[in-house]
Design an enzyme around this catalytic site. Sequence first.
Site, PDB file in Angstrom:
ATOM      1  N   ASP A   1      20.770  -3.145  36.881  1.00  0.00           N
ATOM      2  CA  ASP A   1      21.036  -5.044  37.295  1.00  0.00           C
ATOM      3  C   ASP A   1      20.425  -5.128  37.735  1.00  0.00           C
ATOM      4  O   ASP A   1      18.929  -4.594  38.243  1.00  0.00           O
ATOM      5  CB  ASP A   1      22.583  -5.076  37.627  1.00  0.00           C
ATOM      6  CG  ASP A   1      23.276  -5.349  37.357  1.00  0.00           C
ATOM      7  OD1 ASP A   1      23.336  -5.172  35.676  1.00  0.00           O
ATOM      8  OD2 ASP A   1      24.704  -5.093  37.083  1.00  0.00           O
TER       9      ASP A   1
ATOM     10  N   LYS B   1      21.150 -10.458  35.698  1.00  0.00           N
ATOM     11  CA  LYS B   1      21.175 -11.521  35.269  1.00  0.00           C
ATOM     12  C   LYS B   1      21.097 -12.588  36.333  1.00  0.00           C
ATOM     13  O   LYS B   1      21.739 -12.168  37.898  1.00  0.00           O
ATOM     14  CB  LYS B   1      23.052 -12.321  35.410  1.00  0.00           C
ATOM     15  CG  LYS B   1      23.832 -11.318  33.609  1.00  0.00           C
ATOM     16  CD  LYS B   1      25.242 -11.516  33.920  1.00  0.00           C
ATOM     17  CE  LYS B   1      24.842 -10.540  33.473  1.00  0.00           C
ATOM     18  NZ  LYS B   1      26.749 -10.196  33.876  1.00  0.00           N
TER      19      LYS B   1
ATOM     20  N   MET C   1      27.609 -14.366  47.066  1.00  0.00           N
ATOM     21  CA  MET C   1      26.785 -15.821  45.255  1.00  0.00           C
ATOM     22  C   MET C   1      27.027 -17.278  46.366  1.00  0.00           C
ATOM     23  O   MET C   1      27.833 -17.509  45.187  1.00  0.00           O
ATOM     24  CB  MET C   1      27.764 -15.486  44.075  1.00  0.00           C
ATOM     25  CG  MET C   1      27.571 -14.201  43.824  1.00  0.00           C
ATOM     26  SD  MET C   1      28.634 -13.358  42.204  1.00  0.00           S
ATOM     27  CE  MET C   1      30.300 -13.577  43.351  1.00  0.00           C
TER      28      MET C   1
HETATM   29  C1  LIG Z   1      27.167 -10.094  41.408  1.00  0.00           C
HETATM   30  S1  LIG Z   1      27.881  -9.985  42.997  1.00  0.00           S
HETATM   31  C2  LIG Z   1      27.831  -8.243  42.702  1.00  0.00           C
HETATM   32  C3  LIG Z   1      28.160  -7.216  44.512  1.00  0.00           C
HETATM   33  C4  LIG Z   1      28.283  -5.924  44.604  1.00  0.00           C
HETATM   34  N1  LIG Z   1      28.516  -5.474  43.616  1.00  0.00           N
HETATM   35  C5  LIG Z   1      28.350  -5.471  45.590  1.00  0.00           C
HETATM   36  O1  LIG Z   1      29.799  -4.814  45.291  1.00  0.00           O
HETATM   37  O2  LIG Z   1      27.757  -5.643  46.245  1.00  0.00           O
HETATM   38  C6  LIG Z   1      26.128 -10.244  43.768  1.00  0.00           C
HETATM   39  C7  LIG Z   1      26.281 -10.633  45.002  1.00  0.00           C
HETATM   40  O3  LIG Z   1      26.378  -9.611  46.441  1.00  0.00           O
HETATM   41  C8  LIG Z   1      25.267 -10.126  47.392  1.00  0.00           C
HETATM   42  N2  LIG Z   1      24.404  -9.334  47.485  1.00  0.00           N
HETATM   43  C9  LIG Z   1      24.484  -8.316  46.809  1.00  0.00           C
HETATM   44  N3  LIG Z   1      23.287  -7.037  47.631  1.00  0.00           N
HETATM   45  C10 LIG Z   1      22.839  -7.588  48.420  1.00  0.00           C
HETATM   46  C11 LIG Z   1      21.657  -7.346  49.700  1.00  0.00           C
HETATM   47  N4  LIG Z   1      21.238  -6.772  48.737  1.00  0.00           N
HETATM   48  N5  LIG Z   1      22.052  -8.812  49.951  1.00  0.00           N
HETATM   49  C12 LIG Z   1      21.856  -9.368  50.455  1.00  0.00           C
HETATM   50  N6  LIG Z   1      23.135  -9.979  50.156  1.00  0.00           N
HETATM   51  C13 LIG Z   1      24.014  -9.293  48.391  1.00  0.00           C
HETATM   52  C14 LIG Z   1      24.740 -11.338  46.857  1.00  0.00           C
HETATM   53  O4  LIG Z   1      25.683 -12.360  47.471  1.00  0.00           O
HETATM   54  C15 LIG Z   1      24.511 -10.916  45.085  1.00  0.00           C
HETATM   55  O5  LIG Z   1      24.763 -12.729  44.908  1.00  0.00           O
END
Ligand SMILES: C[S@@+](CC[C@H](N)C(=O)[O-])C[C@H]1O[C@@H](n2cnc3c(N)ncnc32)[C@H](O)[C@@H]1O
Length: 257
Positions: free
Chosen positions: A39, A61, A174
Amino acid sequence: MKTMKEPKVTLIGAGPGSSDLITVRGLKALKAADVVLYDALIDENLLLEVRASIPKIYVGKRCGIHSFNQDDINILIAEKAFEHGHVVRLKGGDPFVFGRAHEEIAYVESFGIPVTVVPGVSSAIAVPANQGIPMTRRGVSSSFWVMTATKRDGSFSEDLKFASQSSATMVILMGVRKLAEIAAEVSKYRGSLTPIAVIQNGTMQNESCNVGTLGSLGSGFDSIDTSKPGIIVIGDVVTEHPSFFEEEVQRVLHSSL
Ligand SMILES: C[S@@+](CC[C@H](N)C(=O)[O-])C[C@H]1O[C@@H](n2cnc3c(N)ncnc32)[C@H](O)[C@@H]1O
């Protein structure tokens, strides 16, 4: 071309960002992959851990640019399992936190392909932790609420309103694109002095963190690129951030000049 290997799929949570935050079990499964589908928000250093000869396919995406939609990804996972054997589906954070893992599992299992899930460290908790912001603190916050702010149609979710009326630490994924609107909405219930942090590129070398209050978003938060993903934390636990009070004092001083 079909392989002689038994098709199987492992969904691995890659952790919150930096490649060394994957679990030991996740890394072991990753090294055993015959093909990797990964991803956005995956540290590409993780791909150095797999055999150089195997296919590594980006299926991210991001920001409305969908090279693959979810149906394409489901089909690709099943196809690659029959073609190569062991598919590793590498997903950001934990696969079951806003990860659409259940859709991938249901599709793949409908072909009789066995699926294993390796949990990951979710960004929801680990990214604030990396900035010294706890989810709970005795006497300050006794619960936390991980949510996305908006529904499919872009309107605010009921949960945003319910959480705003509670004293829970709010962790919003998000939501950065709608940062100003979210701050205004939560302010209605919690007041403009409520602490907020916005963290981007969490746990990576280029990590950034802006802290302040819901009412100070106009000043000092200008450096946030709202087209990039990030985590919003709202609640008194944000005052634990090492520079929270210093940043607030600077902001007040500058606004009175
Ligand atoms: C589709 S969600 C997936 C979350 C993921 N499954 C998790 O447990 O961290 C994606 C969102 O996670 C957050 N996110 C994930 N990794 C991040 C990072 N390294 N720094 C900041 N936000 C992050 C953001 O809000 C991003 O839009």
